[in-house]
Enzyme design. Structure first.
Site, short mmCIF file in Angstrom:
data_model
loop_
_atom_site.label_atom_id
_atom_site.label_comp_id
_atom_site.label_asym_id
_atom_site.label_seq_id
_atom_site.Cartn_x
_atom_site.Cartn_y
_atom_site.Cartn_z
N ASP A 12 78.89 58.55 -48.45
CA ASP A 12 79.44 59.89 -48.22
C ASP A 12 80.95 59.93 -48.45
OD1 ASP A 12 76.84 60.80 -47.23
OD2 ASP A 12 77.29 59.63 -45.44
N HIS A 40 74.71 63.87 -52.59
CA HIS A 40 76.05 64.43 -52.64
C HIS A 40 76.02 65.79 -53.31
CE1 HIS A 40 75.85 61.75 -56.30
NE2 HIS A 40 76.13 62.91 -56.85
N VAL A 296 73.99 65.48 -46.72
CA VAL A 296 73.32 66.30 -47.72
C VAL A 296 71.82 66.00 -47.74
CG1 VAL A 296 73.13 66.76 -50.20
CG2 VAL A 296 75.38 66.50 -49.16
#
Length: 430
Positions: A12, A40, A296
């Site tokens: 991340d 992402h 995500v």
């Protein structure tokens, strides 16, 4: 020539944004390992795209994309993700994506098993994404998995999947809620649809390198989640660093020009496992809220804390970064003081430890040694050059560079694609 973009922490970090910025110059964008557990977002032309299994080079209409041999490939997610990209206006995506015929298939069976294995572990659970990544790699290493090319031999495919399901049924009994015949039936359709995407990735990459194509490779997850070098067992099940890239894409290491480590200006982690600089008080909550730190792939809130330079130095020793991309620097805009971990300390002897230990019990026993740096207390998103940044922000950047010994060439100052300062371009080979 090849440029690698690798996560230097626990994932991340913002690898997708740099991939998006660099991919217009690339002819091929590739992923080497991992699965649809990665995730992402990229904002391009005002549209936000989410990527999990697919390479994010698909946002570039002139770029071919390759899913490499060490990826565990979930077929339904592949088609679903392509459809979502089309719905958001990306054109010709089906003609710009290829999949290695050596990829192992990640079945829905693996996801069902993943959940049961987490239950078995109880308090020691890893905190997986539940996507079946670990079980997929387990069957690969046990030599009982199914590879993409075997999908096209119906007899072999069905026999191997039934054997796999029977083995898990024997282990878990009625706890396993899974119908192997349903999955076999779904693959009758996938078998026809997949043929156009499947390629011998070894030959494809060799020809691309021989022709001098510009290749951009995006790592999935990050070094501290690597199966060998991460905080084992709280890791993913693939090699997420430099070694995994070379293996997963059969790329010539002498043709790698840039290895860019992506590092968040603070630290986050999803799921269980050690996190020495985690802040459970006001600072951690503030980082989580301002940084919008939730996943995500899973929607789970990320654990937050200060930048750990012991981790970054360890990551650098393994991945041999030639440059760094410092991301989300703007999230620190309102902090009066910013803490950075520079060492660990044995509380019994007071001796400082500058390395990252393999033994998690030893790691747990160590205290963190922090360096405090002044904040800049002003927004930086509108800064377009390095010297537009406040001197305190520049001091923070230069402290990291000096400590790690790698130049920071890209600085993220906001969520948009254009919110990136480029400096020290001499460290990047075009």
């Amino acid at each position: 020539m090849a440029t690698l973009i690798l996560g230097s922490q626990w994932g991340d970090e913002g690898k997708g944004k740099l991939t998006d910025i660099l991919c217009p110059k690339a002819q091929i964008c590739a992923r080497a390992a991992g699965g649809h557990n990665a995730g992402h977002s990229i904002v391009a032309n005002g549209v936000e795209y989410d990527f999990h299994l697919l390479p994010s080079g698909l946002v570039n209409p002139n770029c071919m994309n390759l899913i490499g041999s060490s990826v565990v490939f979930h077929v339904p997610s592949f088609f679903s993700e392509l459809s979502k990209l089309e719905e958001k206006g990306l054109t010709d995506v089906h003609n710009r994506i290829l999949v290695s015929d050596r990829c192992h298939v990640n079945f829905d069976l693996h996801a069902a098993v993943d959940g049961l294995e987490e239950v078995e572990l109880g308090d020691r659970k890893i905190g997986t994404t539940g996507r079946g990544i670990g079980p997929s790699y387990s069957t690969k290493m046990a030599r009982s998995g199914v590879r993409i090319h075997e999908i096209f031999n119906e007899e072999i495919f069905e026999r191997k999947l039934r054997q796999l399901a029977a083995g898990y049924k024997k282990r878990f009994g009625d706890l396993l809620k899974y119908d192997v015949e349903e999955e076999i039936a779904r693959f009758k359709e996938y078998r026809v649809k997949l043929a156009r995407y499947t390629v011998d990735a070894i030959q494809y990459m060799k020809e691309a390198q021989d022709r001098g194509y510009k290749i951009l490779i995006e790592g999935a997850n990050a070094l501290m989640l690597d199966i060998d070098y991460g905080t084992y067992p709280y890791v993913t099940s693939s090699n997420t660093g430099l070694g995994g890239i070379i293996t997963g894409l059969a790329i010539n290491p002498t043709k790698i020009d840039n290895i860019i480590g992506v590092v968040k200006a603070y630290t986050t982690r999803v799921g269980g496992g050690p996190f020495k600089t985690e802040d459970l008080e006001e600072a951690g909550t503030k980082l989580q809220e301002i940084g919008r730190e939730w996943g995500v792939s899973t929607g789970r809130k990320r654990r937050c804390g200060w930048l750990d330079l012991v981790v970054l130095k360890y990551s650098t020793a393994i991945n041999n970064y030639t440059a760094l991309n410092l991301t989300k620097l703007d999230i620190l805009d309102t902090f009066e003081t910013i803490k950075v971990a520079v060492a660990y300390k044995d509380p019994q002897t007071g001796e400082e430890v500058e390395y990252f230990p393999a033994d998690l019990d030893i790691l747990d026993s160590l205290e963190v040694v922090y360096k405090e740096l002044p904040g800049w207390n002003k927004p930086i998103t509108d800064c377009k050059t390095y010297y537009d940044l406040p001197k305190e922000a520049r001091a923070y950047i230069e402290f990291i560079e000096e400590f790690v010994g790698v130049p920071i060439c890209y600085i993220g100052t906001g969520p948009k694609r254009e919110d990136m300062i480029v400096r020290k371009t001499s460290a990047i080979k075009e």
